[in-house]
Structures are given as C-alpha cells and as structure tokens.
Design a protein around this motif. Structure first.
Motif, PDB file in Angstrom:
ATOM      1  N   ARG A  89       0.817  -1.262   0.123  1.00 42.85           N
ATOM      2  CA  ARG A  89       0.022  -0.064  -0.240  1.00 42.85           C
ATOM      3  C   ARG A  89       0.781   1.285  -0.155  1.00 42.85           C
ATOM      4  O   ARG A  89       0.272   2.278  -0.028  1.00 42.85           O
ATOM      5  CB  ARG A  89      -1.064   0.082   1.212  1.00 42.85           C
ATOM      6  N   ASN A  90       2.088   1.340  -0.095  1.00 42.07           N
ATOM      7  CA  ASN A  90       3.288   2.280  -0.384  1.00 42.07           C
ATOM      8  C   ASN A  90       4.350   1.797  -0.990  1.00 42.07           C
ATOM      9  O   ASN A  90       4.471   0.652  -1.191  1.00 42.07           O
ATOM     10  CB  ASN A  90       3.404   2.921   1.091  1.00 42.07           C
ATOM     11  N   THR A  91       5.209   2.833  -1.451  1.00 36.87           N
ATOM     12  CA  THR A  91       6.445   2.557  -2.088  1.00 36.87           C
ATOM     13  C   THR A  91       7.473   1.617  -1.503  1.00 36.87           C
ATOM     14  O   THR A  91       7.812   0.667  -1.935  1.00 36.87           O
ATOM     15  CB  THR A  91       7.030   3.717  -2.753  1.00 36.87           C
ATOM     16  N   GLY A  92       7.335   1.858  -0.162  1.00 42.26           N
ATOM     17  CA  GLY A  92       8.204   0.891   0.589  1.00 42.26           C
ATOM     18  C   GLY A  92       7.908  -0.497   0.607  1.00 42.26           C
ATOM     19  O   GLY A  92       8.844  -1.273   0.402  1.00 42.26           O
ATOM     20  N   THR A  94      13.786   5.010  -2.733  1.00 44.78           N
ATOM     21  CA  THR A  94      12.914   3.945  -1.586  1.00 44.78           C
ATOM     22  C   THR A  94      13.787   2.822  -1.968  1.00 44.78           C
ATOM     23  O   THR A  94      14.137   1.919  -0.996  1.00 44.78           O
ATOM     24  CB  THR A  94      11.693   4.177  -2.066  1.00 44.78           C
ATOM     25  N   ALA A  95      13.711   2.303  -3.180  1.00 40.02           N
ATOM     26  CA  ALA A  95      14.235   0.910  -3.473  1.00 40.02           C
ATOM     27  C   ALA A  95      15.955   0.838  -3.203  1.00 40.02           C
ATOM     28  O   ALA A  95      16.242  -0.504  -2.803  1.00 40.02           O
ATOM     29  CB  ALA A  95      14.247   0.821  -4.893  1.00 40.02           C
ATOM     30  N   ARG A  96      16.688   1.741  -3.303  1.00 37.56           N
ATOM     31  CA  ARG A  96      18.099   1.746  -2.948  1.00 37.56           C
ATOM     32  C   ARG A  96      18.075   1.579  -1.427  1.00 37.56           C
ATOM     33  O   ARG A  96      19.045   0.865  -1.000  1.00 37.56           O
ATOM     34  CB  ARG A  96      18.606   3.020  -3.252  1.00 37.56           C
ATOM     35  N   LYS A  97      17.298   1.928  -0.558  1.00 40.74           N
ATOM     36  CA  LYS A  97      17.029   1.872   0.889  1.00 40.74           C
ATOM     37  C   LYS A  97      16.390   0.569   1.376  1.00 40.74           C
ATOM     38  O   LYS A  97      17.215  -0.202   2.272  1.00 40.74           O
ATOM     39  CB  LYS A  97      16.199   3.263   1.437  1.00 40.74           C
ATOM     40  N   THR A 148       5.431   6.847  10.284  1.00 40.75           N
ATOM     41  CA  THR A 148       5.097   5.444  10.517  1.00 40.75           C
ATOM     42  C   THR A 148       4.436   4.962   9.235  1.00 40.75           C
ATOM     43  O   THR A 148       4.451   3.686   9.111  1.00 40.75           O
ATOM     44  CB  THR A 148       4.324   5.188  11.726  1.00 40.75           C
ATOM     45  N   THR A 149       3.691   5.902   8.431  1.00 42.93           N
ATOM     46  CA  THR A 149       3.090   5.385   7.152  1.00 42.93           C
ATOM     47  C   THR A 149       3.307   5.989   6.119  1.00 42.93           C
ATOM     48  O   THR A 149       2.707   7.139   5.466  1.00 42.93           O
ATOM     49  CB  THR A 149       1.512   5.629   7.594  1.00 42.93           C
ATOM     50  N   PRO A 150       4.637   5.666   5.481  1.00 42.36           N
ATOM     51  CA  PRO A 150       4.817   6.062   4.347  1.00 42.36           C
ATOM     52  C   PRO A 150       3.913   5.992   3.075  1.00 42.36           C
ATOM     53  O   PRO A 150       3.146   4.864   3.135  1.00 42.36           O
ATOM     54  CB  PRO A 150       6.199   5.329   3.783  1.00 42.36           C
ATOM     55  N   ALA A 151       3.657   6.778   2.067  1.00 44.00           N
ATOM     56  CA  ALA A 151       2.499   6.513   1.035  1.00 44.00           C
ATOM     57  C   ALA A 151       3.197   6.844  -0.283  1.00 44.00           C
ATOM     58  O   ALA A 151       4.287   7.322  -0.434  1.00 44.00           O
ATOM     59  CB  ALA A 151       1.390   7.490   1.199  1.00 44.00           C
TER      60      ALA A 151
END
Length: 223
Positions: free
Chosen positions: A98-101, A136-139, A220-223
């Motif tokens: 539900r989010n990019t992470g 985000t993906a790199r992290k 707490t809620t990345p989107a």
C-alpha cells in the motif's frame, strides 16, 4: 485556470524526477502499482525488448485507485500484460503493498519465495515518481542495482492522458515532499534536491496543490 508560472514550476519538478537511466537487461522488471496503466504498458514494452525474463507487478489499492482498479493495482496490471500477450508464467503479482516501501520489500519477499535471484531490476513507475521510487528501492533493497524507467511522455501529454491536471500537479508536489522528508525517517536514501526545484515546490504548495502532502510528523506510514 492554471497560470504559466505554475506550469513552469510543475515542469521543473517533472524534469527533476526523471533519472535519465538507459534501460538495460536486468534480473526482473518491477512495475509499481498506481492509478496509471501506462506503468503496466511500459513494463510490457521493456519485457518485449528482452530486457528481463519476468514481470513483477506490486500494489493493492489506495483512495485514488479503489474505484478504478477494484481488484487491486497489481492484478489490473497483470490483466493488461496478459492482454498484450505476456505468458502468465512470466508474471508475478504482489497484491498487498500500500506504499512504495512495501512495493519494494514485499516484492523482495516474493522473489525470495519464488527462488528467483535478483541482482538488478528495471524499476518502472509513473514519470514523475522515478526519483522517489529509486531512492526508496535503494534503501529497502540495497544489494540490488536499480535502473529507473517510465513511459516516454511529456508533462503536457501525460496530463492529457490522465485528464486531471490538478491531480497530476498534486502528485508532483507530494512526490517531491517525500524526497525531502522521508530520508530523515529512514524510508529512502537522501538525494540532493536543487534549490530551484525546492523553490518551485514551495510555490506550488502556496498555490494550493497540497492534496497529496503528508503530515511531516508522521514517521510510521509512508505513502
């Protein structure tokens, strides 16, 4: 009526989000779910060029996609790929993110469970979210080399295809905000944002393009 200054500022944000990577062969093509089926089409285009043996689509639903994609973003992407002739055996679906992470971490788990070794990935997103998704993906999956990709389209043509200029500009502002605040929250790597891009972002916020902004105190809620 959207002013010339607003369009110029939006173009700055649009251009900045483009990573400028040259597509190359990778272990997988990873299409991040959204309201935009052009992400699925861009992913299939890369598959048809022989740039990866499998497609991975990830995404549940969001307030933006709940009505457009009731079966979930990843499932709708899969249906689009099947319509275009991709064999079902080459498509993997991650339906919960539900989010990019979560797009990244859940896809990572899916590949591990499928026994597919991933050293590189073509990361396919909407054009104005390339940089945000890459950071985000790199992290979240640091051992993988990511190559950013999206549909080759101008801001003007993209707005025409979506049919809602305010939505696109709101999304542009929201994506840039996350690049500014999420590194401190541990959701993505830090990427330098030029001062003229920050100034354009500030002007767009002041002009009211704020519906996709997050409360910066929420960690707490990345989107």
């Amino acid at each position: 009526m959207i002013s010339t200054q607003i369009w110029e500022d939006a173009q700055l944000l649009w251009d900045f989000q483009q990573m400028g990577h040259e597509p190359r062969r990778c272990s997988i093509i990873l299409g991040l779910g959204s309201h935009d089926l052009s992400v699925a089409d861009a992913s299939v285009d890369l598959y048809e060029q022989g740039l990866a043996p499998v497609l991975v689509f990830t995404g549940a639903t969001s307030p933006t996609t709940r009505e457009r994609m009731p079966r979930g973003e990843a499932d709708h992407y899969r249906e689009r790929a099947l319509e275009r002739g991709v064999p079902a055996r080459d498509i993997y679906v991650e339906p919960l993110a539900r989010n990019t992470g979560q797009n990244i971490t859940f896809s990572r788990q899916l590949m591990e469970e499928a026994g597919i070794e991933v050293s590189s990935a073509l990361l396919v997103t909407k054009p104005y979210e390339e940089r945000r998704a890459y950071a985000t993906a790199r992290k979240q999956w640091p051992e993988v080399e990511f190559v950013s990709a999206s549909a080759p389209v101008s801001l003007e043509r993209y707005v025409e295809s979506i049919g809602d200029a305010r939505l696109v500009l709101d999304m542009l502002v929201g994506s840039l905000q996350r690049l500014l605040v999420y590194p401190e929250q541990g959701h993505m790597i830090r990427m330098e944002v030029p001062s003229d891009v920050v100034a354009a972002y500030d002007r767009l916020r002041e002009a009211g393009f704020t519906s996709r902004l997050i409360v910066t105190g929420d960690t707490t809620t990345p989107a």
